[in-house]
Write a protein that holds these residues in place. Structure first.
Motif, short mmCIF file in Angstrom:
data_model
loop_
_atom_site.label_atom_id
_atom_site.label_comp_id
_atom_site.label_asym_id
_atom_site.label_seq_id
_atom_site.Cartn_x
_atom_site.Cartn_y
_atom_site.Cartn_z
N HIS A 114 0.84 -1.25 0.03
CA HIS A 114 -0.11 -0.03 -0.05
C HIS A 114 0.98 1.22 0.09
O HIS A 114 1.90 1.52 0.77
N THR A 115 0.36 2.26 -0.65
CA THR A 115 0.99 3.42 -0.65
C THR A 115 0.66 4.38 0.60
O THR A 115 -0.51 4.24 0.62
N VAL A 116 1.55 5.30 1.15
CA VAL A 116 1.13 6.01 2.32
C VAL A 116 0.23 6.98 1.76
O VAL A 116 -0.62 7.63 2.63
N ASN A 117 0.25 7.55 0.59
CA ASN A 117 -0.46 8.65 0.17
C ASN A 117 -1.87 8.44 -0.81
O ASN A 117 -2.12 9.16 -1.41
N ASP A 118 -2.18 6.99 -0.72
CA ASP A 118 -3.21 6.46 -1.34
C ASP A 118 -4.73 7.66 -1.04
O ASP A 118 -4.84 7.37 -0.09
N PRO A 119 -5.10 8.17 -2.08
CA PRO A 119 -6.21 9.16 -1.85
C PRO A 119 -7.67 8.41 -1.76
O PRO A 119 -8.55 8.88 -1.23
N GLY A 168 3.05 7.68 -4.41
CA GLY A 168 2.09 7.00 -5.40
C GLY A 168 0.98 6.91 -4.78
O GLY A 168 0.72 7.13 -3.70
N GLY A 169 -0.11 6.92 -5.79
CA GLY A 169 -1.54 6.98 -5.19
C GLY A 169 -2.10 5.59 -5.21
O GLY A 169 -1.48 4.54 -5.11
N HIS A 170 -3.38 5.38 -5.40
CA HIS A 170 -4.14 4.12 -5.26
C HIS A 170 -3.59 3.29 -6.66
O HIS A 170 -3.62 3.70 -7.48
N THR A 171 -3.29 1.97 -6.12
CA THR A 171 -2.71 0.95 -7.04
C THR A 171 -1.41 1.24 -7.73
O THR A 171 -1.30 0.61 -8.75
N GLU A 172 -0.83 2.08 -7.06
CA GLU A 172 0.47 2.58 -7.84
C GLU A 172 1.65 2.09 -6.98
O GLU A 172 3.05 2.58 -7.43
N ALA A 173 1.76 1.35 -5.97
CA ALA A 173 2.89 0.61 -5.40
C ALA A 173 3.81 -0.03 -6.20
O ALA A 173 5.10 0.14 -6.15
N ASN A 191 4.59 0.40 -9.37
CA ASN A 191 5.64 1.28 -10.33
C ASN A 191 6.29 2.46 -9.49
O ASN A 191 6.94 3.53 -10.04
N THR A 192 6.12 2.75 -8.31
CA THR A 192 7.00 3.57 -7.27
C THR A 192 8.17 3.16 -6.99
O THR A 192 9.31 3.71 -6.90
N ASP A 193 8.37 1.73 -6.78
CA ASP A 193 9.69 1.05 -6.50
C ASP A 193 9.63 -0.39 -7.03
O ASP A 193 9.35 -1.27 -6.16
N ARG A 194 9.86 -0.41 -8.26
CA ARG A 194 9.45 -1.57 -8.83
C ARG A 194 10.32 -2.91 -8.47
O ARG A 194 9.79 -3.88 -8.39
N PRO A 195 11.62 -2.57 -8.48
CA PRO A 195 12.53 -3.78 -7.85
C PRO A 195 12.09 -4.33 -6.47
O PRO A 195 12.07 -5.46 -6.09
N ARG A 196 11.67 -3.13 -5.49
CA ARG A 196 11.11 -3.68 -4.09
C ARG A 196 10.04 -4.52 -4.12
O ARG A 196 9.71 -5.45 -3.69
N TYR A 197 9.00 -3.93 -5.09
CA TYR A 197 7.77 -4.44 -5.39
C TYR A 197 7.90 -5.99 -5.61
O TYR A 197 7.18 -6.75 -5.36
N ASP A 198 8.51 -5.95 -7.04
CA ASP A 198 8.71 -7.47 -7.66
C ASP A 198 9.46 -8.31 -6.51
O ASP A 198 8.91 -9.53 -6.42
#
Length: 85
Positions: free
Chosen positions: A9-14, A43-48, A50-57
């Motif tokens: 989850h992104t901290v700033n999800d609106p 990042g916003g909603h559902t953007e985790a 692409n904000t830090d792709r290596p970590r996400y992957d």
């Protein structure tokens, strides 16, 4: 068998404030679930993803491997204490 939930989850999800997801994780933990909450600072909603792709992957790959291992372990026949088989 219940797989462990992974919350990304992104901290700033609106749409869904981080406090809602933190509350969800806390309730799950109180119920005995192995909840994992990974917060992304941008990042916003559902953007985790692409904000830090290596970590996400890395997180998703590790989680997927763990869940597959749990399913494989659960699918193994249980050994009988009496026969050893």
């Amino acid at each position: 068998m219940r797989p462990p939930p992974l919350l990304l989850h992104t901290v700033n999800d609106p749409d869904h404030p981080i406090r809602e997801v933190r509350d969800l994780a806390a309730v799950g933990a109180r119920l005995g679930w192995d909840v994992r909450l990974e917060e992304f600072p941008h990042g916003g909603h559902t953007e985790a993803w692409n904000t830090d792709r290596p970590r996400y992957d890395r997180l998703v790959r590790a989680f997927r491997s763990e869940v597959v291992a749990l399913h494989l372990q659960a699918a193994k026949p249980h050994q009988s204490a009496d026969t050893g088989s």
